[in-house]
Design a protein around this motif. Structure first.
Motif, PDB file in Angstrom:
ATOM      1  N   UNK A 245       0.814  -1.212   0.000  1.00 47.95           N
ATOM      2  CA  UNK A 245       0.000   0.000   0.000  1.00 47.95           C
ATOM      3  C   UNK A 245       0.852   1.269   0.000  1.00 47.95           C
ATOM      4  N   UNK A 246       0.284   2.324  -0.566  1.00 45.93           N
ATOM      5  CA  UNK A 246       0.890   3.646  -0.527  1.00 45.93           C
ATOM      6  C   UNK A 246       1.207   4.027   0.922  1.00 45.93           C
ATOM      7  N   UNK A 247       2.392   4.607   1.140  1.00 46.23           N
ATOM      8  CA  UNK A 247       2.792   5.049   2.469  1.00 46.23           C
ATOM      9  C   UNK A 247       3.578   4.023   3.255  1.00 46.23           C
ATOM     10  N   UNK A 248       3.572   2.760   2.794  1.00 44.89           N
ATOM     11  CA  UNK A 248       4.367   1.744   3.478  1.00 44.89           C
ATOM     12  C   UNK A 248       5.808   1.757   2.967  1.00 44.89           C
ATOM     13  N   UNK A 249       6.697   1.152   3.768  1.00 46.05           N
ATOM     14  CA  UNK A 249       8.117   1.102   3.410  1.00 46.05           C
ATOM     15  C   UNK A 249       8.445  -0.260   2.787  1.00 46.05           C
ATOM     16  N   UNK A 250       9.470  -0.255   1.949  1.00 49.07           N
ATOM     17  CA  UNK A 250       9.950  -1.512   1.369  1.00 49.07           C
ATOM     18  C   UNK A 250      11.446  -1.640   1.615  1.00 49.07           C
ATOM     19  N   UNK A 253      15.592  -0.014   6.028  1.00 46.03           N
ATOM     20  CA  UNK A 253      15.630   1.410   6.325  1.00 46.03           C
ATOM     21  C   UNK A 253      14.285   2.097   6.165  1.00 46.03           C
ATOM     22  N   UNK A 254      14.332   3.413   6.253  1.00 38.82           N
ATOM     23  CA  UNK A 254      13.116   4.216   6.173  1.00 38.82           C
ATOM     24  C   UNK A 254      13.204   5.269   5.064  1.00 38.82           C
ATOM     25  N   UNK A 255      14.006   4.962   4.071  1.00 37.82           N
ATOM     26  CA  UNK A 255      14.159   5.900   2.950  1.00 37.82           C
ATOM     27  C   UNK A 255      13.375   5.462   1.726  1.00 37.82           C
ATOM     28  N   UNK A 256      12.632   4.388   1.853  1.00 38.25           N
ATOM     29  CA  UNK A 256      11.965   3.817   0.683  1.00 38.25           C
ATOM     30  C   UNK A 256      10.464   3.703   0.934  1.00 38.25           C
ATOM     31  N   UNK A 257       9.827   4.850   1.126  1.00 38.41           N
ATOM     32  CA  UNK A 257       8.389   4.896   1.368  1.00 38.41           C
ATOM     33  C   UNK A 257       7.652   5.028   0.036  1.00 38.41           C
ATOM     34  N   UNK A 258       6.689   4.173  -0.173  1.00 38.31           N
ATOM     35  CA  UNK A 258       5.986   4.153  -1.454  1.00 38.31           C
ATOM     36  C   UNK A 258       5.027   5.335  -1.578  1.00 38.31           C
ATOM     37  N   UNK A 259       5.031   5.939  -2.758  1.00 38.27           N
ATOM     38  CA  UNK A 259       4.143   7.071  -3.029  1.00 38.27           C
ATOM     39  C   UNK A 259       2.846   6.637  -3.687  1.00 38.27           C
ATOM     40  N   UNK A 260       2.722   5.344  -3.968  1.00 37.81           N
ATOM     41  CA  UNK A 260       1.488   4.811  -4.580  1.00 37.81           C
ATOM     42  C   UNK A 260       1.371   3.335  -4.243  1.00 37.81           C
ATOM     43  N   UNK A 295      13.941  -0.738 -10.450  1.00 36.25           N
ATOM     44  CA  UNK A 295      14.501  -1.181  -9.168  1.00 36.25           C
ATOM     45  C   UNK A 295      14.012  -0.227  -8.089  1.00 36.25           C
ATOM     46  N   UNK A 296      13.486  -0.768  -7.001  1.00 36.12           N
ATOM     47  CA  UNK A 296      13.004   0.078  -5.901  1.00 36.12           C
ATOM     48  C   UNK A 296      13.577  -0.450  -4.580  1.00 36.12           C
ATOM     49  N   UNK A 297      13.768   0.451  -3.634  1.00 39.61           N
ATOM     50  CA  UNK A 297      14.267   0.052  -2.326  1.00 39.61           C
ATOM     51  C   UNK A 297      15.752  -0.256  -2.344  1.00 39.61           C
ATOM     52  N   UNK A 298      16.248  -0.630  -1.195  1.00 37.50           N
ATOM     53  CA  UNK A 298      17.666  -0.933  -1.038  1.00 37.50           C
ATOM     54  C   UNK A 298      17.974  -2.331  -1.548  1.00 37.50           C
ATOM     55  N   UNK A 299      19.109  -2.468  -2.233  1.00 37.33           N
ATOM     56  CA  UNK A 299      19.558  -3.786  -2.689  1.00 37.33           C
ATOM     57  C   UNK A 299      19.896  -4.625  -1.461  1.00 37.33           C
ATOM     58  N   UNK A 300      19.349  -5.825  -1.374  1.00 38.78           N
ATOM     59  CA  UNK A 300      19.600  -6.734  -0.247  1.00 38.78           C
ATOM     60  C   UNK A 300      20.759  -7.675  -0.594  1.00 38.78           C
ATOM     61  N   UNK A 301      21.191  -8.436   0.384  1.00 43.13           N
ATOM     62  CA  UNK A 301      22.307  -9.343   0.136  1.00 43.13           C
ATOM     63  C   UNK A 301      21.980 -10.361  -0.954  1.00 43.13           C
ATOM     64  N   UNK A 302      20.779 -10.920  -0.922  1.00 39.87           N
ATOM     65  CA  UNK A 302      20.405 -11.978  -1.867  1.00 39.87           C
ATOM     66  C   UNK A 302      19.113 -11.699  -2.610  1.00 39.87           C
ATOM     67  N   UNK A 303      18.619 -10.466  -2.545  1.00 42.35           N
ATOM     68  CA  UNK A 303      17.351 -10.154  -3.202  1.00 42.35           C
ATOM     69  C   UNK A 303      17.340  -8.726  -3.737  1.00 42.35           C
TER      70      UNK A 303
END
Length: 367
Positions: A245-250, A253-260, A295-303
């Motif tokens: 949902x819009x407003x949730x984080x992915x 961290x807290x720098x990747x809040x969805x705008x839609x 690409x959205x959000x922070x790159x993870x170790x394996x994802x």
């Protein structure tokens, strides 16, 4: 198989044939054939008649020697002293680029030093490895007194697209070879061009051989397009789909809040598999069903997380292209270089060796 690197045999051969029309070549297969796997690349080159190879380290040279007895192998980096006797036995040729190194080799091998095939590297302006021109007379004395087997003399161009500096390096190299002639030093051949100089000057400075690596594998050696065939594709698969949902984080961290409201596709490739974290917030994307998935959000170790909201019919285990073509869209190494602020070699050599490399017969990158 969730992740794979596909290597187009047909396009490697096309590039190889084009290069051979320009120069005799030493095939550079260092660092596991630029990350593609020596065991994958060498049979292709060998079957096309190539018999001279360059590697970075002794272990790679030893691996090649176990595969083929009838090839020449140059080690471009430092060969450890404890490997020298084995190098002599297996006819593996080494690069020598400093007085200290040369004296060590002579001391260790003693009477066997004439049996070691040596490539003498000169510094013509890169200031990394190589004898300086002022050392040439003393070097010539040592070569003569020890009856050294000099296979070649060579140097390396620092920036082939800087014509003025390249001309200065080439002039210095020719001055050095004139000094060697003056001191009656015999050697097999000369080489200074790698892929960039070969394509920048179209054979003008090839001398006897050119050392060619990246161009064989379809990596563009210059800032302009040289028309090489692309040979590498990287693919993964969708392992999960989340409707967020819009407003949730992915991701972290807290720098990747969805705008839609966003459909998020997850693939099992992260920085441990070679996805560089610099792609974050750089407009990077993957391809799914011929469409771009940002690409959205922070790159993870394996994802890695992708926005698949604008792509219809995305299902579990659907193919995801990270390098290559999907439909009418494509991602090139130049694209990834732009996103990551690095060079093509850096990208492909960082792809984890745990990811399977697959040789294809030519279906990738067809025009």
């Amino acid at each position: 198989m969730l992740n794979c690197v596909k290597i187009n045999r047909e396009n490697i051969i096309k590039n190889l044939k084009r290069i051979r029309n320009m120069t005799p070549l030493i095939c550079v297969v260092k660092d596991d054939a630029y990350g593609l796997g020596i065991e994958n690349i060498l049979p292709v080159l060998y079957n096309e008649g190539e018999r001279y190879y360059a590697v970075a380290f002794f272990e790679e040279a030893s691996e090649i020697r176990k595969m083929y007895e009838d090839v020449n192998i140059i080690i471009l980096n430092y060969t450890e002293e404890e490997k020298l006797h084995e190098a002599v036995k297996d006819k593996i040729e080494v690069s020598v680029f400093s007085m200290l190194q040369l004296h060590r080799y002579i001391e260790i091998l003693g009477d066997k030093i004439p049996e070691l095939g040596i490539h003498i590297k000169f510094n013509t302006g890169m200031n990394r490895l190589g004898f300086d021109i002022e050392e040439t007379p003393e070097l010539c004395r040592i070569i003569s007194e020890n009856n050294l087997q000099v296979k070649s003399v060579f140097s390396h161009i620092s920036n082939s697209e800087n014509i003025e500096n390249t001309e200065k390096q080439l002039e210095k190299f020719e001055n050095i070879t004139n000094l060697l002639k003056k001191h009656e030093i015999n050697y097999g051949f000369r080489h200074i061009s790698a892929s960039p100089a070969l394509f920048q000057y179209t054979g003008k400075y090839n001398f006897d051989f050119s050392r060619v690596g990246m161009a064989i594998y379809g990596l563009e050696p210059l800032s302009k397009d040289t028309g090489l065939e692309k040979c590498i594709s990287i693919e993964s698969k969708i392992i999960n789909i989340k409707n967020v949902k819009k407003g949730e984080y992915i991701s972290y961290g807290e720098n990747n809040r969805l705008e839609k409201d966003t459909a998020v596709g997850i693939i099992p490739m992260g920085y441990a598999q070679g996805i560089q974290m610099q792609i974050e917030n750089k407009g990077a994307y993957a391809l799914i069903n011929g469409k771009k998935a940002p690409v959205i959000g922070e790159v993870c170790m394996d994802m890695l997380l992708l926005d698949i909201s604008g792509i219809e019919n995305v299902n579990l285990l659907d193919s995801v292209v990270l390098l290559g073509k999907s439909g009418n869209e494509e991602i090139t190494l130049r694209d990834i270089s732009k996103w990551t602020s690095t060079i093509q070699d850096d990208i492909i050599t960082k792809i984890s060796k745990k990811i399977k490399r697959i040789i294809t017969q030519g279906e990738l990158w067809k025009k």
